[in-house]
Scaffold this active site. Structure first.
Site, PDB file in Angstrom:
ATOM      1  N   GLU A 174      46.986  41.197  56.635  1.00 61.66           N
ATOM      2  CA  GLU A 174      46.371  39.980  56.089  1.00 61.66           C
ATOM      3  C   GLU A 174      46.806  38.736  56.863  1.00 61.66           C
ATOM      4  O   GLU A 174      46.691  37.619  56.389  1.00 61.66           O
ATOM      5  CB  GLU A 174      46.713  39.853  54.608  1.00 61.66           C
ATOM      6  CG  GLU A 174      46.243  41.036  53.767  1.00 61.66           C
ATOM      7  CD  GLU A 174      44.772  40.969  53.348  1.00 61.66           C
ATOM      8  OE1 GLU A 174      44.293  39.880  53.022  1.00 61.66           O
ATOM      9  OE2 GLU A 174      44.105  42.027  53.343  1.00 61.66           O
ATOM     10  N   HIS A 250      49.002  37.551  47.964  1.00 64.41           N
ATOM     11  CA  HIS A 250      49.577  37.307  49.287  1.00 64.41           C
ATOM     12  C   HIS A 250      50.941  36.656  49.088  1.00 64.41           C
ATOM     13  O   HIS A 250      51.130  35.900  48.141  1.00 64.41           O
ATOM     14  CB  HIS A 250      48.717  36.325  50.109  1.00 64.41           C
ATOM     15  CG  HIS A 250      47.442  36.895  50.626  1.00 64.41           C
ATOM     16  ND1 HIS A 250      46.253  36.207  50.581  1.00 64.41           N
ATOM     17  CD2 HIS A 250      47.159  38.065  51.212  1.00 64.41           C
ATOM     18  CE1 HIS A 250      45.291  36.934  51.126  1.00 64.41           C
ATOM     19  NE2 HIS A 250      45.814  38.076  51.516  1.00 64.41           N
ATOM     20  N   CYS A 372      46.388  28.287  52.432  1.00 65.00           N
ATOM     21  CA  CYS A 372      45.429  29.350  52.809  1.00 65.00           C
ATOM     22  C   CYS A 372      44.441  28.836  53.841  1.00 65.00           C
ATOM     23  O   CYS A 372      43.900  29.604  54.633  1.00 65.00           O
ATOM     24  CB  CYS A 372      44.607  29.790  51.605  1.00 65.00           C
ATOM     25  SG  CYS A 372      45.530  30.550  50.306  1.00 65.00           S
TER      26      CYS A 372
HETATM   27  O1  SUG Z   1      41.240  36.963  50.266  1.00 61.95           O
HETATM   28  N1  SUG Z   1      39.439  34.826  48.141  1.00 61.95           N
HETATM   29  C1  SUG Z   1      40.407  34.997  49.202  1.00 61.95           C
HETATM   30  C2  SUG Z   1      41.490  33.976  49.074  1.00 61.95           C
HETATM   31  C3  SUG Z   1      42.436  34.031  50.241  1.00 61.95           C
HETATM   32  C4  SUG Z   1      43.620  33.173  50.052  1.00 61.95           C
HETATM   33  N2  SUG Z   1      44.428  33.229  51.210  1.00 61.95           N
HETATM   34  C5  SUG Z   1      45.777  33.154  51.243  1.00 61.95           C
HETATM   35  N3  SUG Z   1      46.498  33.272  50.151  1.00 61.95           N
HETATM   36  N4  SUG Z   1      46.338  33.011  52.382  1.00 61.95           N
HETATM   37  C6  SUG Z   1      40.993  36.409  49.186  1.00 61.95           C
HETATM   38  O2  SUG Z   1      41.220  36.944  48.092  1.00 61.95           O
HETATM   39  C7  SUG Z   1      37.349  35.263  46.994  1.00 61.95           C
HETATM   40  C8  SUG Z   1      35.880  35.350  47.347  1.00 61.95           C
HETATM   41  C9  SUG Z   1      35.004  35.445  46.144  1.00 61.95           C
HETATM   42  O3  SUG Z   1      35.418  36.003  45.123  1.00 61.95           O
HETATM   43  O4  SUG Z   1      33.850  34.937  46.208  1.00 61.95           O
HETATM   44  C10 SUG Z   1      38.253  35.457  48.191  1.00 61.95           C
HETATM   45  O5  SUG Z   1      37.919  36.159  49.115  1.00 61.95           O
END
Ligand code: SUG
Length: 448
Positions: A174, A250, A372
């Site tokens: 990730e 994460h 993020c």
């Molecule tokens: O991968 N949300 C992302 C959020 C990522 C956050 N990144 C970090 N913490 N670095 C994920 O879960 C949600 C998309 C949706 O539900 O429409 C989404 O992909």
């Protein structure tokens, strides 16, 4: 300052929507099917970038991906004109359509892992795009991420680009969301902390029970090998499986580091003492700076409040005067316990002296806070000179990007809009123009 940290923020794409795609990510599930505002989302992101630029930081812009991903839909058997592809997917596989329309590349902390030249054997900055295998919608990102990285960091004298790891859960990666780095000055050797959720090849080791662990130890080890990191320059630590099961999908939702500061919740890691001892020992070999471990106890801020407010998905940045500032979402300001904690923190004997709050609510509703949205690249002046300069934030780029968003982005999007062939045309037109603005070349499939 000869070396510094640049932040490359992901521009929110024109199809930004709430599809509830991320099992284990509480906000994504809670916002499922809400109406999104791609325009506000993109402007919120651009305003944060401009504010960091105005604080004297080196701020970059990272282009979004092409969505709807017609190529993936065709690969999955939908055919005919682009409009037919969208319509068929809408009728028979709506979840697949949502996934192929997600603007999730906005969270560039997940785009790649980056190791600065001070850490790598060949003295170059290394990039490995994250394969993001755990979520289908995110697994569509690495190839284009690699194209964009190569176009922004386009000089093999300074930059070394790797292929993303094998696309399999065993090597689930990730990117920088599970990676932070402590160092004295940014240009010197530092210690890279790789946090993982589970062991890929040993099912008897601890692992979360309810929600997926998206990052494996074996993936982290592979990235460290690719980047030519020394054993002394790396620490691996397992995320506490119980916190993953409470929505900490994460590690950057529960801890964040910068230079000589590690800011973390007391429940963040497994075997915390062993980890901090190893980290202290290795850090002492690279720097004489005093290390600050800032531990937030559960009795002051509960895990639930961390997940709701993203207290740790904040950026800790070093300003030109050497003091550190926390870039936090408004949610931290609006939660009395978290606000009280931060108010106290800035009065204590640590390098963190102020907190600045930003409205990134469109991103927060999908589980993405300020941290993020950014990919950190520690670099020297010389290395910065080799970066595609058109991707660096300044007053002119700010006004160009703002005008570009206002021209191309919709005010709102709901699920039914995703099948609209004009959204595809609008999105491609916008991205084509963006590649000219940022002088990226043909990074998208539709341009090739
Ligand atoms: O991968 N949300 C992302 C959020 C990522 C956050 N990144 C970090 N913490 N670095 C994920 O879960 C949600 C998309 C949706 O539900 O429409 C989404 O992909």
């Amino acid at each position: 300052m000869n070396s510094f940290e640049a932040n490359f923020d992901g521009l929110v794409g024109p199809t930004h929507n709430y599809a509830g795609l991320s099992e284990g990510n509480v906000a994504s599930k809670l916002s499922a099917n809400d109406i999104s505002s791609p325009r506000n989302a993109a402007l919120q992101g651009i305003n944060k970038m401009k504010a960091l630029h105005d604080l004297g930081m080196t701020q970059g812009v990272f282009a979004p991906q092409e969505r709807p991903d017609i190529f993936s839909l065709r690969r999955l058997g939908f055919s005919g004109t682009d409009a037919n592809v969208l319509e068929q997917a809408y009728k028979v596989a709506p979840s697949v359509l949502s996934a192929c329309c997600s603007a999730s590349s906005m969270w560039t902390a997940n785009a790649a892992t980056v190791s600065p030249s001070g850490d790598s054997l060949d003295g170059k900055i290394h990039f490995t795009p994250a394969n993001l295998t755990n979520k289908f919608h995110r697994s569509l990102e690495p190839e284009t991420t690699g194209n964009i990285l190569k176009s922004v960091f386009n000089d093999d004298k300074y930059f070394n680009h790797h292929l993303h790891l094998n696309d399999n859960d065993h090597f689930g990666d990730e990117g920088a969301a599970n990676h932070t780095r402590l160092c004295g000055s940014y240009g010197e050797q530092g210690v890279e902390i790789f946090t993982f959720g589970k062991y890929a090849f040993n099912a008897s080791m601890p692992a979360p029970k309810k929600y997926p662990a998206r990052q494996t130890l074996e993936a982290s080890q592979a990235v460290a090998r690719l980047h030519g990191l020394s054993d002394d320059g790396v620490v691996y630590v397992q995320q506490n499986p119980d916190v993953i099961d409470q929505g900490v999908f994460h590690n950057d939702v529960i801890s964040v580091g910068n230079q000589n500061v590690l800011f973390y919740h007391e429940q963040a890691f497994l075997n915390t003492d062993v980890f901090l001892n190893e980290l202290s020992e290795k850090f002492a070999k690279t720097s004489s700076e005093q290390l600050h471990f800032i531990k937030v106890p559960t009795e002051e801020v509960s895990l639930e409040d961390c997940v709701k407010t993203y207290l740790f998905n904040t950026q800790i940045i070093t300003l030109n005067d050497g003091t550190m500032t926390i870039i936090a979402p408004m949610h931290c300001h609006d939660n009395p316990r978290v606000k009280a904690y931060l108010d106290k923190l800035v009065t204590q004997n640590t390098p963190i002296k102020q907190v600045k709050y930003f409205d990134v609510n469109e991103s927060m509703k999908n589980g993405g806070g300020p941290a993020c949205l950014r990919l950190r690249v520690a670099m020297t002046q010389q290395e910065l000179g080799a970066v595609n300069q058109n991707c660096l934030m300044n007053d002119e780029l700010y006004s160009n990007l703002t005008a570009w968003v206002n021209k191309h982005y919709r005010d709102s999007i709901c699920f039914d809009d995703l099948r609209d062939p004009s959204l595809l045309v609008e999105s491609r037109t916008a991205l084509d123009e963006l590649t000219q603005l940022l002088k990226l070349g043909s990074v998208y499939r539709f341009q090739r």
